[in-house]
Design an enzyme around this catalytic site. Sequence first.
Site, short mmCIF file in Angstrom:
data_model
loop_
_atom_site.label_atom_id
_atom_site.label_comp_id
_atom_site.label_asym_id
_atom_site.label_seq_id
_atom_site.Cartn_x
_atom_site.Cartn_y
_atom_site.Cartn_z
N ASP A 76 0.92 -1.05 -0.20
CA ASP A 76 -0.03 0.12 0.00
C ASP A 76 0.81 1.01 -0.09
O ASP A 76 2.05 1.15 0.39
CB ASP A 76 -1.00 -0.08 1.33
CG ASP A 76 -0.39 0.07 2.45
OD1 ASP A 76 0.91 -0.80 2.66
OD2 ASP A 76 -0.74 0.78 3.29
N GLU A 90 -0.59 -1.29 5.71
CA GLU A 90 0.86 -0.67 6.68
C GLU A 90 0.76 0.62 6.83
O GLU A 90 1.03 1.08 8.07
CB GLU A 90 2.20 -1.03 5.99
CG GLU A 90 3.30 -0.93 6.84
CD GLU A 90 3.97 0.34 7.04
OE1 GLU A 90 4.86 0.79 7.95
OE2 GLU A 90 3.47 1.28 6.01
#
Length: 385
Positions: A87, A150
Amino acid sequence: MTDRDSPLVKLSEDRMNSVELAQALVRFDSLNPPGREKDCAGYIADLLRDAGLAVTAYEFAPERPSIVARLSGTEALKPLVFTGHIDVVPLGEKPWSAPPFAAEIREGKLIGRGASDMKAGVAAFIVAAVEAAKKGRLKRGITLVITAGEETGCEGAFHLAREGALGGAELLIVAEPTSNLPIIAHKGSIRLRITATGKTAHSSMPELGENAVYKVASWVGLIEALKFPEHEHPLLGRTTASVTTIFGGQNINSVPDSAGFTVDFRTVPAHDHQVLIADIQERLGAEASIQLVTDFKGFATAPDEPAIEPLMDILAARLGAPAVPAGAPYFTDASALVPGFNNVPTVVIGPGEAAQCHQTDEFCYVERIDEAFHIYTQLIDRICR
């Protein structure tokens, strides 16, 4: 974009190229929020399955998968583990000089959102693992942990730990951006919301009320005064506290009956978070209502830890001098994965530039991507064969 450049085209060269794979990963819009990791994760999963790894996906939220991929070894040894997230943060308001998902290479730099943080690192260890699979069976296996979520609190990593999806590990390599230099410790974070209650009254008659803002103001001063001399680490310094938001009152002519603030403590690994909360409660008094918002542990690997010696030897040979391990004030997925892997020895080392994280025109030096691939490959050869 040509078919050859499309991220949906599998890389089929005899020897996979880590820079080309980094470009392919950057071309996926995996912004978080909202959390668009699915296509990138699916592409990686297919690539790893084609290379012979056993791949399992774990969704912490609908269509938000993390991946655990395993290449087994011939002996009953704990695997070498690599981890990274796919991400990326939003683009920001400032215009980019290049399309943020085009993965252009200019002047030796791969430009794009996630180039440094941290798709270059993910690409480097994927290629190293795929090349290791091509060379034949390993004594020690390899596990790749590729996470979603994350950037918004290590959600994917914590989910994997809760699900019992991790197993054992001999050494954990976190491929976050460090310019390929070793970080063996990073701080944790504990974030608190602290509130006060009072009694409202007209502001022309404040003696009839109880001002919650005044309580909060005095508490903020107590937090600011904290220095934590008893909680210090040789690479990380001391635990720190930062008041980050403050709120209170509803209108300008009423004594506020509620107020509060948030505080982010960045802690050294030995600083117990429950003890910290109890200490803050004692300092502020019973009137302070304390709510835990997030809780991320730090980690510290001893400089003389035997499990990291092969990596440090590899780095010393490449640098021509001993590599000096460092600490970092931020936290990573290691906050979830180190305890999830039963406090495995851990090193954060990856090709990205830490100063490029979350920046407009984010870039990673191309030569560092290839360098990371070679470091990871040498590590596999040293401890897995």
